[in-house]
Design a protein around this motif. Structure first.
Motif, PDB file in Angstrom:
ATOM      1  N   ALA A   1      -4.244  -1.347   6.435  1.00  0.00           N
ATOM      2  CA  ALA A   1      -3.047  -1.876   5.774  1.00  0.00           C
ATOM      3  C   ALA A   1      -2.253  -2.775   6.710  1.00  0.00           C
ATOM      4  O   ALA A   1      -1.723  -3.817   6.301  1.00  0.00           O
TER       5      ALA A   1
ATOM      6  N   ARG B   1      -6.819   4.026   7.173  1.00  0.00           N
ATOM      7  CA  ARG B   1      -6.085   3.354   6.101  1.00  0.00           C
ATOM      8  C   ARG B   1      -4.832   2.661   6.638  1.00  0.00           C
ATOM      9  O   ARG B   1      -4.484   1.551   6.205  1.00  0.00           O
TER      10      ARG B   1
ATOM     11  N   ILE C   1       4.120  -1.343   3.449  1.00  0.00           N
ATOM     12  CA  ILE C   1       3.527  -0.012   3.345  1.00  0.00           C
ATOM     13  C   ILE C   1       4.611   1.000   2.997  1.00  0.00           C
ATOM     14  O   ILE C   1       5.697   0.989   3.592  1.00  0.00           O
TER      15      ILE C   1
ATOM     16  N   CYS D   1       0.849  -1.189   0.000  1.00  0.00           N
ATOM     17  CA  CYS D   1       0.000   0.000   0.000  1.00  0.00           C
ATOM     18  C   CYS D   1       0.884   1.239   0.000  1.00  0.00           C
ATOM     19  O   CYS D   1       1.978   1.233   0.562  1.00  0.00           O
TER      20      CYS D   1
END
Length: 244
Positions: A150, A146, A157, A129
Motif C-alpha cells: 500500500a 500489505r 491508508i 486501502c
C-alpha cells in the motif's frame, strides 16, 4: 419467518444507524451480537430478546443466530460499522448452506473508514486501502506485506484495530514499515470513539504518529504523498484543481 438480517449499525451513535438497519432491527424478534455492540442499541430496544457472546466466539454466535432463525424466529445479527467489513456477514454466509431454510439479508452500515474520515475532513478522496493490524486471524507477515504494498502504491491508508493490550507496539511497527516508502512528514490522523461520547481527533505527521498511544476504539489514517493539512483538516486532493 426463517430470516437473519446481518446489520451494520455504524460507529455507535444512534444518528448514524441507517433507516434500513433500523427497520431490520425493528422486525427482528432476537438481537444477536458481540456484547459491546448490543449495549450500543439496548436502550432503543429494551424489550427485545438478545443473545450475546464475547470476543473470539464469533463462529458460535453465527451458528446460534442461524439456529434461532431456523426455529422460525426473525433474527438481527449486529455488527459495528458495516457488516461486510470485518463483520459477521462472511461467517454467516459461510455457514448458510448448513441452514438451507434460512434467508440471509446483509444490511450495510457506515464503516469507520468513512465515519472517521468525515471527522478528519477528506483523507480518502482518492484511491485508498483499508488494513487491519490485528494478527488474531491474519499472520503478521501478511499484514506487513500489505502495508508495504500500500505504501509503495502511494495509497491513502486506513488502519483498523491499531493497538490493544496484547498488541501495544503494533502501530509503531506499522509506521516503521510505512516509513520505508513514505516520508516522515506524510500527513496522518486518528479518530477515537467515532460517533460516541468522548470523540477525539488529531492531525499529525507519520513521524509523530509513530510515537502515539492509541487503542482499539481508534481508527488511524495515513495520507498519500498528495495529502495535505488544510485549516486543520486532512485532505487528499483528487485532482479536480489541475483539471480546472
Amino acid at each position: 419467518m426463517n430470516k437473519v438480517y446481518v446489520v451494520g449499525i455504524g460507529p455507535g451513535g444512534a444518528q448514524q444507524i441507517t433507516p434500513q438497519a433500523r427497520a431490520a432491527m425493528d422486525q427482528a424478534a432476537v438481537l444477536c451480537g458481540y456484547t459491546v455492540y448490543i449495549d450500543l442499541v439496548r436502550s432503543l430496544y429494551p424489550g427485545k430478546e438478545v443473545f450475546t457472546t464475547p470476543m473470539t466466539r464469533e463462529w458460535e454466535r453465527c451458528r446460534r443466530c442461524l439456529e434461532l432463525a431456523q426455529s422460525g424466529r426473525t433474527v438481527a445479527m449486529l455488527c459495528s460499522g458495516d457488516a461486510g467489513v470485518y463483520g459477521m456477514a462472511g461467517p454467516l454466509l459461510q455457514l448458510g448452506p448448513e441452514f438451507p431454510e434460512v434467508e440471509v439479508e446483509v444490511v450495510p452500515g457506515v464503516t469507520a473508514a468513512l465515519s472517521g474520515g468525515a471527522v478528519l475532513g477528506a483523507p480518502l478522496m482518492h484511491d485508498f486501502c483499508v488494513i487491519s493490524l490485528s494478527d488474531l486471524l491474519t499472520p503478521w507477515e501478511t499484514i506487513e506485506n500489505r502495508l508495504l504494498c500500500a505504501a509503495r502504491g502511494d495509497f491513502s491508508i486506513c488502519l483498523y484495530n491499531p493497538s490493544s493490550k496484547k498488541r501495544a507496539g503494533y502501530l509503531r511497527r506499522a509506521c516503521d514499515i510505512l516509513l520505508r516508502e513514505k516520508a516522515g512528514t506524510t500527513v496522518c490522523g486518528w479518530v477515537r470513539n467515532i460517533g460516541r461520547e468522548g470523540l477525539e481527533r488529531r492531525v499529525l505527521t507519520l513521524a509523530e504518529l509513530r510515537e502515539e498511544t492509541v487503542d482499539m476504539f481508534t481508527t488511524v489514517f495515513i495520507g498519500s504523498s498528495a495529502t495535505r493539512e488544510i485549516g486543520g483538516w486532512m485532505v487528499t486532493p483528487r485532482g479536480y484543481e489541475a483539471k480546472a
